[in-house]
Motif scaffolding. Structure first.
Motif, mmCIF file in Angstrom:
data_model
loop_
_atom_site.group_PDB
_atom_site.id
_atom_site.type_symbol
_atom_site.label_atom_id
_atom_site.label_comp_id
_atom_site.label_asym_id
_atom_site.label_seq_id
_atom_site.Cartn_x
_atom_site.Cartn_y
_atom_site.Cartn_z
ATOM 1 N N ARG A 21 0.811 -1.230 0.000
ATOM 2 C CA ARG A 21 0.000 0.000 0.000
ATOM 3 C C ARG A 21 0.844 1.279 0.000
ATOM 4 O O ARG A 21 0.652 2.130 -0.861
ATOM 5 C CB ARG A 21 -0.979 -0.005 1.160
ATOM 6 N N ALA A 24 2.656 1.542 -3.394
ATOM 7 C CA ALA A 24 1.799 1.964 -4.502
ATOM 8 C C ALA A 24 1.530 3.462 -4.452
ATOM 9 O O ALA A 24 1.597 4.151 -5.476
ATOM 10 C CB ALA A 24 0.490 1.193 -4.477
ATOM 11 N N ILE A 31 -2.774 -0.324 -6.591
ATOM 12 C CA ILE A 31 -2.301 -1.446 -5.790
ATOM 13 C C ILE A 31 -2.202 -2.711 -6.641
ATOM 14 O O ILE A 31 -1.238 -3.471 -6.529
ATOM 15 C CB ILE A 31 -3.210 -1.657 -4.566
ATOM 16 N N ARG A 35 1.210 -4.836 -7.330
ATOM 17 C CA ARG A 35 1.331 -6.268 -7.048
ATOM 18 C C ARG A 35 1.771 -7.044 -8.292
ATOM 19 O O ARG A 35 2.537 -8.008 -8.197
ATOM 20 C CB ARG A 35 0.012 -6.825 -6.532
ATOM 21 N N ASP A 55 1.842 -9.029 1.906
ATOM 22 C CA ASP A 55 2.039 -7.755 1.221
ATOM 23 C C ASP A 55 3.330 -7.046 1.594
ATOM 24 O O ASP A 55 3.520 -5.883 1.277
ATOM 25 C CB ASP A 55 0.858 -6.824 1.496
#
Length: 87
Positions: A21, A24, A31, A35, A55
């Motif tokens: 998060r 990004a 997001i 990824r 994450d």
């Protein structure tokens, strides 16, 4: 600068570890796209996952090499030799 290098640079500037998060939002990607790029970098072994959660990622030696090849200055960690104990 391509997307992979931007993400690697952002991870490096954040101390080598970061969650998806803030990564990004720092590079200005969604997001999902972040990824996707992280998945590509993981296959190239430029980043690896951390045990904190799915994450969280960290920069590997291969990732630092890619940054250096792209012409981005990075500070190398100093390694000190351990002295053997004399008896």
């Amino acid at each position: 600068m391509n997307s992979e290098i931007r993400i690697l640079k952002a991870i490096y500037e954040n101390g080598g570890e970061i969650s998806v998060r803030p990564l990004a939002s720092g590079v200005g990607f969604s997001i999902d796209y972040t990824r996707f790029i992280i998945g590509s970098l993981t296959q190239k072994k430029a980043v690896s996952g951390l045990r904190r959660g799915r994450d969280w990622f960290k920069l590997t030696a291969e990732g630092r090499k890619q940054l250096m090849r792209a012409g981005i200055e990075i500070a190398e960690a100093k390694r000190t030799a351990r002295r053997s104990k004399k008896k």
